[in-house]
Design a protein around this motif. Structure first.
Motif, PDB file in Angstrom:
ATOM      1  N   LEU A 104       0.848  -1.299   0.012  1.00 54.00           N
ATOM      2  CA  LEU A 104      -0.057  -0.067  -0.121  1.00 54.00           C
ATOM      3  C   LEU A 104       0.986   1.258  -0.015  1.00 54.00           C
ATOM      4  CD1 LEU A 104      -2.830   1.068   0.491  1.00 54.00           C
ATOM      5  CD2 LEU A 104      -2.325   1.104   2.883  1.00 54.00           C
ATOM      6  N   GLN A 105       0.479   2.353  -0.697  1.00 54.99           N
ATOM      7  CA  GLN A 105       1.131   3.696  -0.867  1.00 54.99           C
ATOM      8  C   GLN A 105       0.142   4.585  -0.077  1.00 54.99           C
ATOM      9  OE1 GLN A 105       4.245   3.201  -4.595  1.00 54.99           O
ATOM     10  NE2 GLN A 105       2.203   3.934  -4.821  1.00 54.99           N
ATOM     11  N   ILE A 106       0.715   5.620   0.666  1.00 56.26           N
ATOM     12  CA  ILE A 106       0.195   6.511   1.137  1.00 56.26           C
ATOM     13  C   ILE A 106       0.759   7.968   0.623  1.00 56.26           C
ATOM     14  CG2 ILE A 106      -0.486   7.756   3.469  1.00 56.26           C
ATOM     15  CD1 ILE A 106       0.212   4.894   4.945  1.00 56.26           C
ATOM     16  N   VAL A 107      -0.118   8.852   0.437  1.00 55.30           N
ATOM     17  CA  VAL A 107       0.157  10.263  -0.184  1.00 55.30           C
ATOM     18  C   VAL A 107      -0.410  11.214   0.701  1.00 55.30           C
ATOM     19  CG1 VAL A 107       0.043  11.852  -2.330  1.00 55.30           C
ATOM     20  CG2 VAL A 107       0.323   9.246  -2.648  1.00 55.30           C
ATOM     21  N   VAL A 108       0.415  12.159   1.101  1.00 57.10           N
ATOM     22  CA  VAL A 108       0.067  13.407   1.890  1.00 57.10           C
ATOM     23  C   VAL A 108       0.667  14.633   1.715  1.00 57.10           C
ATOM     24  CG1 VAL A 108      -0.343  14.228   4.326  1.00 57.10           C
ATOM     25  CG2 VAL A 108      -0.367  11.795   4.053  1.00 57.10           C
ATOM     26  N   ALA A 109       0.081  15.461   0.924  1.00 59.42           N
ATOM     27  CA  ALA A 109       0.848  16.924   0.385  1.00 59.42           C
ATOM     28  C   ALA A 109       1.846  16.503  -0.347  1.00 59.42           C
ATOM     29  CB  ALA A 109       0.954  17.699   1.720  1.00 59.42           C
ATOM     30  N   PHE A 110       1.714  15.909  -1.507  1.00 60.62           N
ATOM     31  CA  PHE A 110       2.849  15.413  -2.440  1.00 60.62           C
ATOM     32  C   PHE A 110       2.285  15.832  -3.868  1.00 60.62           C
ATOM     33  CE2 PHE A 110       5.546  12.191  -4.570  1.00 60.62           C
ATOM     34  CZ  PHE A 110       6.740  12.716  -4.058  1.00 60.62           C
ATOM     35  N   ARG A 111       3.108  15.552  -4.799  1.00 61.28           N
ATOM     36  CA  ARG A 111       2.794  16.235  -6.114  1.00 61.28           C
ATOM     37  C   ARG A 111       1.856  15.154  -6.767  1.00 61.28           C
ATOM     38  NH1 ARG A 111       8.741  15.135  -8.897  1.00 61.28           N
ATOM     39  NH2 ARG A 111       9.622  14.061  -7.082  1.00 61.28           N
ATOM     40  N   VAL A 128      -4.469  11.471   1.727  1.00 62.44           N
ATOM     41  CA  VAL A 128      -5.277  12.406   3.032  1.00 62.44           C
ATOM     42  C   VAL A 128      -5.311  13.763   2.368  1.00 62.44           C
ATOM     43  CG1 VAL A 128      -4.981  13.499   5.248  1.00 62.44           C
ATOM     44  CG2 VAL A 128      -4.122  11.224   4.700  1.00 62.44           C
ATOM     45  N   HIS A 129      -6.839  14.265   2.504  1.00 60.29           N
ATOM     46  CA  HIS A 129      -7.164  15.585   1.608  1.00 60.29           C
ATOM     47  C   HIS A 129      -7.859  16.269   2.606  1.00 60.29           C
ATOM     48  CE1 HIS A 129      -7.857  18.073  -1.663  1.00 60.29           C
ATOM     49  NE2 HIS A 129      -9.070  18.265  -0.898  1.00 60.29           N
ATOM     50  N   GLY A 130      -7.511  17.597   2.847  1.00 62.05           N
ATOM     51  CA  GLY A 130      -7.970  18.416   3.785  1.00 62.05           C
ATOM     52  C   GLY A 130      -9.451  19.128   3.452  1.00 62.05           C
ATOM     53  N   SER A 131     -10.530  18.215   3.216  1.00 64.69           N
ATOM     54  CA  SER A 131     -11.715  18.764   3.077  1.00 64.69           C
ATOM     55  C   SER A 131     -12.649  17.329   3.052  1.00 64.69           C
ATOM     56  CB  SER A 131     -12.083  19.380   1.736  1.00 64.69           C
ATOM     57  OG  SER A 131     -12.051  18.440   0.791  1.00 64.69           O
ATOM     58  N   LEU A 132     -14.042  17.837   3.317  1.00 63.16           N
ATOM     59  CA  LEU A 132     -14.895  16.947   2.940  1.00 63.16           C
ATOM     60  C   LEU A 132     -15.246  16.636   1.677  1.00 63.16           C
ATOM     61  CD1 LEU A 132     -16.971  17.730   6.039  1.00 63.16           C
ATOM     62  CD2 LEU A 132     -15.470  15.893   6.159  1.00 63.16           C
ATOM     63  N   LEU A 133     -14.568  15.674   1.026  1.00 62.46           N
ATOM     64  CA  LEU A 133     -14.742  15.460  -0.496  1.00 62.46           C
ATOM     65  C   LEU A 133     -16.341  14.894  -0.887  1.00 62.46           C
ATOM     66  CD1 LEU A 133     -11.295  13.695  -1.272  1.00 62.46           C
ATOM     67  CD2 LEU A 133     -12.313  16.013  -2.008  1.00 62.46           C
ATOM     68  N   VAL A 155     -11.533  16.218   7.092  1.00 64.42           N
ATOM     69  CA  VAL A 155     -10.360  15.498   6.360  1.00 64.42           C
ATOM     70  C   VAL A 155     -11.152  14.194   5.700  1.00 64.42           C
ATOM     71  CG1 VAL A 155      -8.236  14.305   6.571  1.00 64.42           C
ATOM     72  CG2 VAL A 155      -9.033  16.277   8.316  1.00 64.42           C
ATOM     73  N   THR A 156     -10.558  13.783   4.659  1.00 62.42           N
ATOM     74  CA  THR A 156     -11.022  12.877   3.932  1.00 62.42           C
ATOM     75  C   THR A 156      -9.674  11.833   3.543  1.00 62.42           C
ATOM     76  OG1 THR A 156     -12.811  13.819   2.892  1.00 62.42           O
ATOM     77  CG2 THR A 156     -12.173  11.905   1.877  1.00 62.42           C
ATOM     78  N   THR A 157      -9.909  10.685   3.785  1.00 58.68           N
ATOM     79  CA  THR A 157      -9.063   9.707   3.217  1.00 58.68           C
ATOM     80  C   THR A 157      -9.654   8.681   2.113  1.00 58.68           C
ATOM     81  OG1 THR A 157      -9.554   7.694   5.009  1.00 58.68           O
ATOM     82  CG2 THR A 157      -7.446   9.181   5.134  1.00 58.68           C
ATOM     83  N   PHE A 158      -9.023   8.473   0.841  1.00 62.51           N
ATOM     84  CA  PHE A 158      -9.689   8.132  -0.256  1.00 62.51           C
ATOM     85  C   PHE A 158      -8.590   7.390  -1.100  1.00 62.51           C
ATOM     86  CE2 PHE A 158      -7.902  12.009  -1.555  1.00 62.51           C
ATOM     87  CZ  PHE A 158      -7.796  12.283  -2.821  1.00 62.51           C
TER      88      PHE A 158
END
Length: 327
Positions: A104-111, A128-133, A155-158
């Motif tokens: 599994l890969q995790i992306v937080v504030a990356f390109r 991890v995204h800073g809103s309620l998608l 915060v949303t994880t998706f």
């Protein structure tokens, strides 16, 4: 704050989670301070992080010395394997990823990731995204939520997919936005909430307790959070005072809302608002006994409390009024 939105069954005991040490293999991707909180939470939860991908070192400051990203500094201090690719599609980097054999890969504030990267692990890649998608898809969700006067965000994880910020939702958690909260304050709160939500998400994926939800099936409507440009930051004093106040909060401390004072750029970091019929035209200012500095908006005043005039340092309004000579 609080209020987890995606129903999950009881998480397994932490010691049984497959992503713990010597179990499933995780790769973490991130660059700024916001991402460090998430990486730290994973480390403290004992997750098996086999690689950390971050931006290459870049020259900065007066001496243009190479500076490490916040994520790299943390990874090095904690003995984690660091990768810093210039190009995410380079054969060398792709081979390194394959060799790490992540589940599994995790992306937080990356390109943005190319599909060959985000689709590589068997369990995919989560963000991890800073809103309620699907609210506030895009580069600046924290800023735009405040600029638009929202009372709550989250915060949303998706799961990542082709179109940016459109993947199936894993977990969400609400955060109440205080009436006087700045983007910087919300950022600091959100990075901690997001970090804990990420740990729950990884554990939920590991024990199959999370049900993915299409963004089309949520209670929220689509809103966008595009990149901030200079025009976004310029204050339009003909707007209602509430809109101007929210713009100032939503751009503080960076990149900061601005206007002009006697031909010089004036950044406004903190202020309060006063709803009343102004006695001067929108965009004009008035000073009261060297203790109050106000600009008129359409239906009231913005009382500036922290500012920075071009060529000067940031300061509170009292210090500014004591030392500035108005034209």
């Amino acid at each position: 704050m609080n209020g987890e939105l995606n129903n999950t069954s009881e998480l397994n005991n932490a010691s049984n989670t497959p992503f713990r040490k010597k179990g499933g293999r995780l790769i973490f991707m991130g660059t700024p301070e916001f991402a460090v909180a998430s990486l730290d939470a994973l480390v403290k939860a004992g997750m098996n992080i086999v690689g950390v991908v971050t931006a290459p070192d870049k020259p900065a400051g007066r001496g243009m010395h190479l500076q490490q990203s916040a994520v790299k500094k943390y990874a090095v201090e904690n003995g984690l394997n660091v990768l810093q690719p210039e190009k995410l599609k380079s054969p060398e980097f792709l081979e390194q990823l394959k060799t790490l054999n992540a589940d599994l890969q995790i992306v937080v504030a990356f390109r943005m990731l190319p599909e060959v990267v985000w689709n590589m692990p068997p369990m995919g890649t989560i963000n991890v995204h800073g809103s309620l998608l699907p609210q506030y898809r895009g580069a600046a969700p924290i800023n735009w939520a405040i600029i638009n006067g929202e009372k709550e965000t989250g915060v949303t994880t998706f799961k990542l997919k082709h179109e940016i910020d459109t993947g199936d939702i894993l977990l969400q958690e609400k955060i109440i936005i205080r009436a006087d909260e700045t983007a910087g304050e919300l950022h600091d709160e959100m990075k901690e909430v997001g970090a804990q939500l990420l740990v729950k998400t990884v554990e939920g994926i590991a024990n199959s307790s999370i049900k993915e939800i299409s963004q089309e099936n949520t209670q929220y409507s689509i809103k966008h959070a595009p990149k901030l440009f200079t025009d976004t930051c310029k204050i339009d004093w003909t707007k209602p005072v509430d809109e101007v106040y929210n713009l100032i909060r939503g751009l503080s401390p960076y990149p900061a809302a601005f206007t002009h004072l006697d031909g010089k750029l004036l950044k406004i970091y903190k202020a309060n608002k006063e709803k009343t019929t102004p006695s001067i035209e929108p965009g004009k200012y008035r000073i009261d006994n060297k203790t109050s500095f106000q600009f008129a908006a359409a239906d009231g005043y913005i009382n500036i409390t922290e500012l920075q005039l071009e060529g000067k340092k940031k300061m509170n309004v009292d210090d500014f009024l004591r030392g500035h000579r108005f034209v």
